[in-house]
Design a protein around this motif. Sequence first.
Motif, PDB file in Angstrom:
ATOM      1  N   LEU A  22       0.802  -1.218   0.000  1.00 60.93           N
ATOM      2  CA  LEU A  22       0.000   0.000   0.000  1.00 60.93           C
ATOM      3  C   LEU A  22       0.839   1.275   0.000  1.00 60.93           C
ATOM      4  N   ASP A  23       2.117   1.159  -0.332  1.00 58.02           N
ATOM      5  CA  ASP A  23       2.945   2.367  -0.310  1.00 58.02           C
ATOM      6  C   ASP A  23       3.139   2.957  -1.712  1.00 58.02           C
ATOM      7  N   ALA A  24       2.270   2.592  -2.657  1.00 60.33           N
ATOM      8  CA  ALA A  24       2.262   3.254  -3.960  1.00 60.33           C
ATOM      9  C   ALA A  24       1.489   4.559  -3.810  1.00 60.33           C
ATOM     10  N   ILE A  25       2.160   5.682  -3.979  1.00 61.94           N
ATOM     11  CA  ILE A  25       1.557   6.990  -3.698  1.00 61.94           C
ATOM     12  C   ILE A  25       1.245   7.720  -4.999  1.00 61.94           C
ATOM     13  N   GLU A  26       0.049   8.251  -5.071  1.00 62.24           N
ATOM     14  CA  GLU A  26      -0.358   9.084  -6.209  1.00 62.24           C
ATOM     15  C   GLU A  26      -0.421  10.532  -5.731  1.00 62.24           C
ATOM     16  N   TRP A  27       0.434  11.381  -6.316  1.00 62.45           N
ATOM     17  CA  TRP A  27       0.500  12.777  -5.895  1.00 62.45           C
ATOM     18  C   TRP A  27      -0.272  13.652  -6.872  1.00 62.45           C
ATOM     19  N   TRP A  28      -0.978  14.642  -6.352  1.00 57.99           N
ATOM     20  CA  TRP A  28      -1.778  15.544  -7.171  1.00 57.99           C
ATOM     21  C   TRP A  28      -1.198  16.954  -7.107  1.00 57.99           C
ATOM     22  N   SER A  29      -1.194  17.603  -8.263  1.00 57.74           N
ATOM     23  CA  SER A  29      -0.734  18.987  -8.335  1.00 57.74           C
ATOM     24  C   SER A  29      -1.782  19.914  -7.736  1.00 57.74           C
ATOM     25  N   SER A  30      -1.315  20.893  -6.955  1.00 60.14           N
ATOM     26  CA  SER A  30      -2.246  21.868  -6.378  1.00 60.14           C
ATOM     27  C   SER A  30      -2.745  22.856  -7.434  1.00 60.14           C
ATOM     28  N   GLN A  31      -2.001  22.997  -8.545  1.00 62.59           N
ATOM     29  CA  GLN A  31      -2.413  23.857  -9.658  1.00 62.59           C
ATOM     30  C   GLN A  31      -1.959  23.196 -10.957  1.00 62.59           C
ATOM     31  N   PRO A  32      -2.770  22.262 -11.487  1.00 56.53           N
ATOM     32  CA  PRO A  32      -2.342  21.521 -12.674  1.00 56.53           C
ATOM     33  C   PRO A  32      -2.315  22.349 -13.952  1.00 56.53           C
ATOM     34  N   ASN A  33      -2.998  23.490 -13.982  1.00 55.65           N
ATOM     35  CA  ASN A  33      -2.966  24.334 -15.171  1.00 55.65           C
ATOM     36  C   ASN A  33      -1.686  25.166 -15.150  1.00 55.65           C
ATOM     37  N   LEU A  34      -0.610  24.569 -15.665  1.00 52.28           N
ATOM     38  CA  LEU A  34       0.696  25.227 -15.611  1.00 52.28           C
ATOM     39  C   LEU A  34       0.747  26.467 -16.498  1.00 52.28           C
ATOM     40  N   GLY A  35      -0.114  26.507 -17.506  1.00 55.97           N
ATOM     41  CA  GLY A  35      -0.141  27.689 -18.368  1.00 55.97           C
ATOM     42  C   GLY A  35      -0.483  28.952 -17.606  1.00 55.97           C
ATOM     43  N   LEU A  36      -1.411  28.840 -16.655  1.00 58.92           N
ATOM     44  CA  LEU A  36      -1.769  30.005 -15.856  1.00 58.92           C
ATOM     45  C   LEU A  36      -0.605  30.464 -14.990  1.00 58.92           C
ATOM     46  N   GLN A  37       0.123  29.494 -14.436  1.00 60.08           N
ATOM     47  CA  GLN A  37       1.211  29.835 -13.524  1.00 60.08           C
ATOM     48  C   GLN A  37       2.401  30.459 -14.254  1.00 60.08           C
ATOM     49  N   TYR A  38       2.709  29.946 -15.437  1.00 64.09           N
ATOM     50  CA  TYR A  38       3.941  30.362 -16.115  1.00 64.09           C
ATOM     51  C   TYR A  38       3.711  31.327 -17.273  1.00 64.09           C
ATOM     52  N   ARG A  39       2.463  31.736 -17.474  1.00 67.45           N
ATOM     53  CA  ARG A  39       2.170  32.594 -18.613  1.00 67.45           C
ATOM     54  C   ARG A  39       2.980  33.892 -18.604  1.00 67.45           C
ATOM     55  N   ASP A  40       3.048  34.553 -17.450  1.00 65.31           N
ATOM     56  CA  ASP A  40       3.763  35.828 -17.388  1.00 65.31           C
ATOM     57  C   ASP A  40       5.242  35.643 -17.708  1.00 65.31           C
ATOM     58  N   ARG A  41       5.843  34.584 -17.188  1.00 62.84           N
ATOM     59  CA  ARG A  41       7.260  34.344 -17.463  1.00 62.84           C
ATOM     60  C   ARG A  41       7.496  34.089 -18.950  1.00 62.84           C
ATOM     61  N   ILE A  42       6.553  33.364 -19.574  1.00 59.77           N
ATOM     62  CA  ILE A  42       6.687  33.094 -21.010  1.00 59.77           C
ATOM     63  C   ILE A  42       6.519  34.381 -21.808  1.00 59.77           C
ATOM     64  N   ASP A  43       5.511  35.199 -21.433  1.00 64.04           N
ATOM     65  CA  ASP A  43       5.272  36.465 -22.139  1.00 64.04           C
ATOM     66  C   ASP A  43       6.471  37.405 -22.040  1.00 64.04           C
ATOM     67  N   GLN A  44       7.143  37.390 -20.896  1.00 57.58           N
ATOM     68  CA  GLN A  44       8.248  38.322 -20.678  1.00 57.58           C
ATOM     69  C   GLN A  44       9.571  37.830 -21.237  1.00 57.58           C
ATOM     70  N   SER A  45       9.631  36.561 -21.612  1.00 57.10           N
ATOM     71  CA  SER A  45      10.883  35.996 -22.101  1.00 57.10           C
ATOM     72  C   SER A  45      11.236  36.550 -23.484  1.00 57.10           C
ATOM     73  N   THR A 145      -1.192  16.646   3.216  1.00 56.45           N
ATOM     74  CA  THR A 145      -0.030  16.749   4.091  1.00 56.45           C
ATOM     75  C   THR A 145      -0.044  18.110   4.781  1.00 56.45           C
ATOM     76  N   LYS A 146       0.840  18.275   5.743  1.00 55.50           N
ATOM     77  CA  LYS A 146       0.919  19.541   6.471  1.00 55.50           C
ATOM     78  C   LYS A 146       1.272  20.696   5.545  1.00 55.50           C
ATOM     79  N   GLY A 147       2.022  20.405   4.490  1.00 59.27           N
ATOM     80  CA  GLY A 147       2.420  21.457   3.559  1.00 59.27           C
ATOM     81  C   GLY A 147       1.400  21.743   2.478  1.00 59.27           C
ATOM     82  N   GLY A 148       0.256  21.060   2.517  1.00 58.78           N
ATOM     83  CA  GLY A 148      -0.787  21.324   1.530  1.00 58.78           C
ATOM     84  C   GLY A 148      -0.793  20.375   0.347  1.00 58.78           C
ATOM     85  N   GLY A 149       0.101  19.400   0.324  1.00 62.44           N
ATOM     86  CA  GLY A 149       0.115  18.430  -0.764  1.00 62.44           C
ATOM     87  C   GLY A 149      -1.070  17.480  -0.677  1.00 62.44           C
ATOM     88  N   ILE A 150      -1.574  17.032  -1.808  1.00 61.47           N
ATOM     89  CA  ILE A 150      -2.698  16.107  -1.865  1.00 61.47           C
ATOM     90  C   ILE A 150      -2.187  14.779  -2.417  1.00 61.47           C
TER      91      ILE A 150
END
Length: 422
Positions: A22-45, A145-150
Motif C-alpha cells: 500500500l505504499d504506492a503513492i499518487e500525488w496531485w498537483s495543487s495547480q495543474p494548469n501550468l499555463g496560468l502559472q507560467y504565462r507571465d514568465r513566457i510572455d516576458q521571455s 499533508t501539512k504542507g498542503g500536498g494532496i
Amino acid sequence: MNVADIDLGDEQINGDSDEVHLDAIEWWSSQPNLGLQYRDRIDQSKLIHFLPDTVLSSIELDSDHAVTHLHLQGKAGTLRIPAQRLVLAAGGIGNVRLLHQLHTAHPGVLSPALGRYYQGHLTGYIAIVELEDDVGVDALSFQATKGGGIFRRRFQLSGDAQQRLGLLNCVFWLDTISISNALHHSAGLSAVFLALQLTGLYRFFANGKAAGSRLRRGRRYRDHLRNLVPSASVLKDIRRTIGQLLRRRDRRVPIVNPARRYLLRYHAEQAPDMSSTVMPSPSTQEDQVAAVAIDYRVRNEDLISIERSHAVLDRWLKERGMGRLDYLHPASARLQALRDQAYDGFHQIGLTRMSASPEEGVVDRDCKVHGVSNLFVAGSCVFPTGGHANPTMPAVALSMRLADHLVETLTAKDAVEPVAIS
C-alpha cells in the motif's frame, strides 16, 4: 509542477506481503494548469516566440541529414526559418505525423519503428471492493499533508509477485459509487437518493460524472429499497450519511460510503506491440495536413494480466481479513468487459520509442532521432514501455534532461548567431 511535500516520513504504510503493498503513492498537483502559472514568465521571455494560428508544415534536411530549415504556415503566409536544433514537442501523434512527412521526403533515413508500438493505459472497472473497516478506507482515501500536498495510496502488486506470476504493472484505487447506483449497498445513500429522486430534486444535484452513475441503465428502485431492509446498522448508516452531507462544504470532496463499498479502478500497463500503429493515412485529402491512420491494439495477454491481478488482490484481501472483491461481471464475461473499456488515446506512448539502435527504436538515449544529427523528440512517445502510472512526471523529467543536454552541446557561436526569417 506544484507537487508539494512529497516526503511522508513515518506515515507510509508498507504491506506485510510479498504480493501486494500500500505504499504506492499518487500525488496531485495543487495547480495543474501550468499555463496560468507560467504565462507571465513566457510572455516576458525574450527567448520564446509564440506564433498563434501557425503550424509546422515541413522540415528541410541537407545532404548530411541535418535539419536546416522549418516551413511554417499561418495567417501571414509561409515562413521559412533556419534551425540549428529542432525539438518536436507536438504530442505523440503530432510528433509522428511530422516525422512521417520527413520520412516521405527522405526515405530510408528514419527508423522502421516509427509510428509503431503504440501504447496507452488500460483503465476501468470490473469489480467493487468491500473493505472490512474504516481504517482501510481512510488509508486509501485522499489525504492532505501539512504542507498542503494532496495524495492517496493505492494497491499495487509487488515486483516479486509480478516476476513470479508473469504479470504486467497494475495499480488499483478507490472510486466512490454514485448514490443513484444501488450497488453501493448503503442504506444511507439509498435513502438520500430516493428522497431526492421522488421529490424531483435529484436532477438539480446530479451531474452524471460520479463513478458508477452509468453502471446500470435506469434506476432500480427495488434494489435501493432492498438496501433499506431493517437491520441494526440501517439507522446508523442513514444518520452517518446525512451528517456528512450537512457538514460537506466542497462538492468535490467524495462522499464516504458507510457500507465501505467502492468501485475498484484499475490502471494497467500494455506490453509493447509492433502492430499497434499510427501510420500515414492512405485516404489523405488535398485539404488535410498529413492525416494519419490509428490502429490501436490491445492484446489478450494485456487483459489476462489485469484479470489475474484482480484475483491476486482479492486473495490477499481475504487472507488478511481486510475485505473482498465483488465482481461486476461473471467470470466468462470479464475479458470482454476489459476489452470494451480498452480505449486510451490519451498518453500516446512508444510511437518514437527510445533505443540503442535504429532497428529497435526512433530516438537514442538523448532523445535524438536516429539518422538526423540535430532533431530531437520530447514527450511520453519516447518511452519504450508505459508502466502503470500517468506519464506526465517522467515526460517532464526527460524534457528537462534534454534541455540540459542541448545546453551542454551549444557552442558560443550557436548562442549569439542571429536567426533570419524569410
